[in-house]
Design a protein around this motif. Structure first.
Motif, mmCIF file in Angstrom:
data_model
loop_
_atom_site.group_PDB
_atom_site.id
_atom_site.type_symbol
_atom_site.label_atom_id
_atom_site.label_comp_id
_atom_site.label_asym_id
_atom_site.label_seq_id
_atom_site.Cartn_x
_atom_site.Cartn_y
_atom_site.Cartn_z
ATOM 1 N N VAL A 172 107.953 -7.026 61.190
ATOM 2 C CA VAL A 172 106.509 -7.302 61.318
ATOM 3 C C VAL A 172 105.689 -6.024 61.422
ATOM 4 N N ILE A 188 98.748 -17.224 47.852
ATOM 5 C CA ILE A 188 97.845 -16.511 48.756
ATOM 6 C C ILE A 188 98.437 -15.146 49.072
ATOM 7 N N GLU A 189 97.532 -14.188 49.331
ATOM 8 C CA GLU A 189 97.993 -12.861 49.747
ATOM 9 C C GLU A 189 97.508 -12.626 51.162
ATOM 10 N N ALA A 194 95.184 -1.646 54.646
ATOM 11 C CA ALA A 194 94.402 -1.097 55.757
ATOM 12 C C ALA A 194 95.049 -1.464 57.090
ATOM 13 N N LEU A 195 94.685 -0.701 58.139
ATOM 14 C CA LEU A 195 95.248 -0.934 59.468
ATOM 15 C C LEU A 195 94.888 -2.326 59.962
ATOM 16 N N ASP A 196 93.671 -2.754 59.705
ATOM 17 C CA ASP A 196 93.219 -4.080 60.110
ATOM 18 C C ASP A 196 92.759 -4.828 58.870
ATOM 19 N N ALA A 197 92.764 -6.143 58.914
ATOM 20 C CA ALA A 197 92.229 -6.940 57.823
ATOM 21 C C ALA A 197 91.320 -7.980 58.432
ATOM 22 N N PRO A 198 90.241 -8.350 57.760
ATOM 23 C CA PRO A 198 89.385 -9.398 58.311
ATOM 24 C C PRO A 198 90.085 -10.745 58.213
ATOM 25 N N GLY A 199 89.491 -11.734 58.841
ATOM 26 C CA GLY A 199 90.093 -13.065 58.823
ATOM 27 C C GLY A 199 91.220 -13.134 59.830
ATOM 28 N N LEU A 200 91.872 -14.263 59.889
ATOM 29 C CA LEU A 200 92.968 -14.432 60.848
ATOM 30 C C LEU A 200 94.189 -13.646 60.395
ATOM 31 N N ASP A 201 94.945 -13.125 61.342
ATOM 32 C CA ASP A 201 96.121 -12.320 61.033
ATOM 33 C C ASP A 201 97.296 -13.241 60.708
ATOM 34 N N LEU A 202 97.249 -13.823 59.510
ATOM 35 C CA LEU A 202 98.306 -14.759 59.127
ATOM 36 C C LEU A 202 99.547 -14.040 58.638
ATOM 37 N N ALA A 204 101.273 -11.804 60.260
ATOM 38 C CA ALA A 204 102.234 -11.817 61.363
ATOM 39 C C ALA A 204 102.855 -13.198 61.541
ATOM 40 N N VAL A 205 102.069 -14.241 61.286
ATOM 41 C CA VAL A 205 102.606 -15.600 61.435
ATOM 42 C C VAL A 205 103.700 -15.866 60.404
#
Lengths: 495, 495
Positions: A172, A188-189, A194-202, A204-205
């Protein structure tokens, strides 16, 4: 309706699904004869076996979508499979289900040395990524023991770890993006460079979701620079408790070793005749502590670790002076599982994680359980991150030993949870530890898992009955986690 | 029905919800008079304002559950709020909604130096965690510029970053566990102290979820040892492109600085008279590159970075020799936002992330946009992780300037996406960038976000209309991301 007793699925159902698959796939991508599907009946947890109804081997992402569409329309369960090296039965087939193997999606799409990443298909072997990155002096850090065989798709499904994960993180922490085919027929991608991405952090899920949410069709992994050098310390201890405390001391001193592994005497004596790693087989436990980095960093860290280990009561200390010596020190640890196979007809590899300060207590507890269950247990583990791999030695041909090994394993996991740890470190839950999930989690937490599962797989077709137990199952198992401040299991199971 | 035109909510509705809240909360925990709720009408993105119907300030987790129960039963939208320092309008109230402030949940539950973690309530300030850990020579790494004021609950909601995140990661990399009150009335705990946890990785989903999934009532953060020393290099560049390429070269050399920040001349000239940091205001751009660790490590890394920066064309290089000097070098960077407030009546702080190798290209693009939109833009940013913070300077009292600033900002974000970056690095989407999400994501990805949102919040009561745009909104906005291999937006919006 004809039912094949030996297989568990109906032949007419098999014909129906087979016809639908052959309408959208080349014949070479579909296996249905028993002799062809037999190799897929288990993964690395060979104690559990089940012949699948059909095996599919797609060549392309479009074929993955086509298989999922057939399975959605005919409501056929789908079990994704990487290299089949998993140790928790995550790829165990379902009798009336289709296995979707990613073995042929094995292309390295590109290595971008400048951005330090590689884009690969899920069937690419873990080690092949590092081999492709080697000309750029880069590598992919997570290194499961099976890295020569296991594939990145399976690593993503199980959130695999390895010897170097203490410093470099699990899967992860080293995956930047996945491309996923959903059971609804979308691509879906998730994630990005980038270090962070907008939206929910899917992202990691998906990592560690054990094939329950979708089929990964492409993975972008982070590559890191190969350290200039690495050296490993081998430290001996007269008893396991002192060794366990030494591990906690190294970490408490603010050192993050590149690897921090422990083997008890049962393990070192099991391995040494086979591998000739030069292990101190008179020691109750040995620790392997690696430093990597620039020459100055490694020299400084080796000196600090040596000092901490001596202060913690090490009875002997050796440091590798050459790369060949370093590889030899590690060879014993890396071959612990095959060595177990040499001295015992069968072994059951556990995978629990505990707070480091509980190492000594849990090792003592496992020693007591050896008496209770009448079986030996070798302890080999990622000590630095508290990830135990007790190897329970047994003989499946002796009546009752398999059941005792299972009970021994469940007791070890319950002890891990009791001291504040978890039932898996890196091998996943799969089929093997599904009951132990009832010990680990409360009702509301399992419900949250199912709610997310349903969000991606409303009909429950993707690897059903793995990884997350239904509340009904937990009720039958007769255990449900209850602890201070958490809400107890109340009312009827909703699932 | 009486409607208060100035507030946007119905007074009878307010009375109904107020009565229900006062039945379960002490009066001091509920604000409804306009003079009391006025301070909550905006967050750090003060351009957007909305008076909430009611503000609640729970003292305990039980009260959080009670508020959520009232809101669920009466179907009232809930907007969670930390310290209100957010810059994307994530805490902007909803006219007929309740603000749930975590300000009074401000207890440090415990600091465990041995396990290197702290358990805190969401209203604890970011810097207060490091202060509590300081006696153990530990600290909490993520350091947003607002760290003296912002709280960990808000940091979790926005996945906050800071100057040191290049080396030490964002909030998501430094939080071990969250305890969450769900809209369904449950308490769930996600994550744990171990490196991996079984089940789905819902911890990562909560971090950065902008209050859309539940209310965090307790956070367990990772603490790390304070480095023995740190030094910072200030390097000058004659043009922005050379400076941008130098950043890429440092990273390409395999160095991970503790901080790698860039300021253009507009920024350094804006800051220097105010802060007296000693910046080279003749340089087109300056870089700040920090090394931390043991004395040997820092000496080695400073030498390597100096060599790379010189090779990349730095026109001057200075290295901090004392801690006071290091703090002085950083003081300018840390005060860039207040300095903007001194030279311009208003400023609009953007937050986009791009691949490092595109730095020079994007900076050139922004310079062109200054002409197009007729506004100045100061560039201050986390160069090492490609996270831009362009500060668009404008005067809201000049008709049309606010709208031009908004359009300028949207163009910057579109450029970030076009070069392979994202529309946010650490400030979140909130209200501000919701249209830009339509540019960033494809239909199936937004649908996946909503599916997970619904799994936790089936009635859409938690911070609705923030962070994730509905497909309907994207259709109205007239843009939807379409790219090679992704499925285009097709058919009617489902939401």
């Amino acid at each position: 309706m004809l039912t094949a007793a030996s297989t568990g699925f109906s032949l007419s159902r098999q014909q129906q699904v087979l016809a639908a698959l052959l309408a959208v796939l080349p014949a070479r991508c579909v296996l249905s004869a028993t002799e062809d599907t037999r190799p897929y009946e288990c993964d690395g947890l060979a104690a559990y076996r089940q012949l699948p109804m059909i095996v599919t081997l797609p060549d392309t992402e479009q074929q993955v979508l086509a298989i999922l569409q057939v399975c959605r329309e005919l409501q056929v369960p789908v079990v994704p499979r990487g290299a089949g090296t998993g140790l928790s039965g995550g790829a165990l087939p379902i009798a009336d289900g289709v296995v979707l193997s990613t073995a042929r999606l094995n292309r390295i799409v590109r290595v971008d040395a400048y951005a330090r990443l590689a884009v690969v298909q899920p069937g690419v072997r873990n080690l092949a990524i590092s081999e492709a990155a080697a000309p750029h002096a880069l590598y992919y850090a997570p290194d499961p023991s099976s890295q020569i065989a296991c594939t990145i798709g399976g690593n993503v499904a199980e959130n695999s770890g390895g010897v170097h994960c203490l410093k470099y993180g699990l899967t992860v922490h080293n995956v930047l993006r996945v491309r996923v085919a959903t059971i609804d027929g979308d691509i879906i991608e998730l994630g990005g460079e980038a270090l962070d991405a907008p939206g929910l952090d899917l992202l990691a899920v998906f990592i560690g979701s054990e094939g329950m949410l979708g089929i990964v069709t492409e993975v972008t992994v982070r590559l890191i620079p190969k350290p200039a050098t690495a050296r490993v310390i081998m430290a001996s201890f007269d008893d396991v408790v002192t060794g366990g405390n030494a591990v906690a001391n190294v970490i408490a001193a603010g050192i993050i070793p590149a690897g921090l592994e422990m083997m008890d005497q049962t393990s070192s004596r099991m391995v040494e005749p086979f591998v000739k790693a030069g292990y101190d087989i008179d020691a109750a436990a040995i620790l392997l502590c690696e430093a990597d980095g620039t020459h100055a960093e490694v020299a400084e860290e080796i000196a600090r670790m040596t000092s901490v280990l001596e202060g913690a009561g090490a009875s002997a200390i050796a440091v590798s002076n050459t790369e060949a010596e370093r590889m030899r020190f590690w060879s014993g640890r890396k071959n612990a599982f095959p060595a177990a196979g040499r001295i015992s007809p069968d072994y059951y590899c556990m995978d629990g994680t505990i707070p480091r300060k509980k190492l000594a207590e849990v090792l003592t507890g496992i020693a007591r359980m050896e008496q209770t269950h009448g079986l030996r247990c070798a302890n080999v583990f990622h000590a630095g991150d508290g990830n135990l791999h007790p190897l329970i030695l047994f003989d499946a041909n002796v009546p009752g030993e398999f059941e005792r090994a299972e009970a021994f394993g469940a007791d070890i996991l319950a002890l891990c949870v009791a001291v504040g740890g978890t039932i898996t470190g890196e091998h996943g839950v799969g089929m093997e530890k599904i009951n132990s999930m009832c010990v680990q989690f409360a009702r509301a937490e399992l419900e949250a898992f199912f709610a997310v599962k349903r969000a991606f797989d409303p009909h429950g077709l993707l690897n059903p009955d793995k990884a997350i137990p239904t509340l009904h199952r937990c009720a039958e198992f007769g255990k449900m986690h209850v602890s201070g401040g958490r809400l107890p299991f109340a009312g009827l199971p909703r699932f």
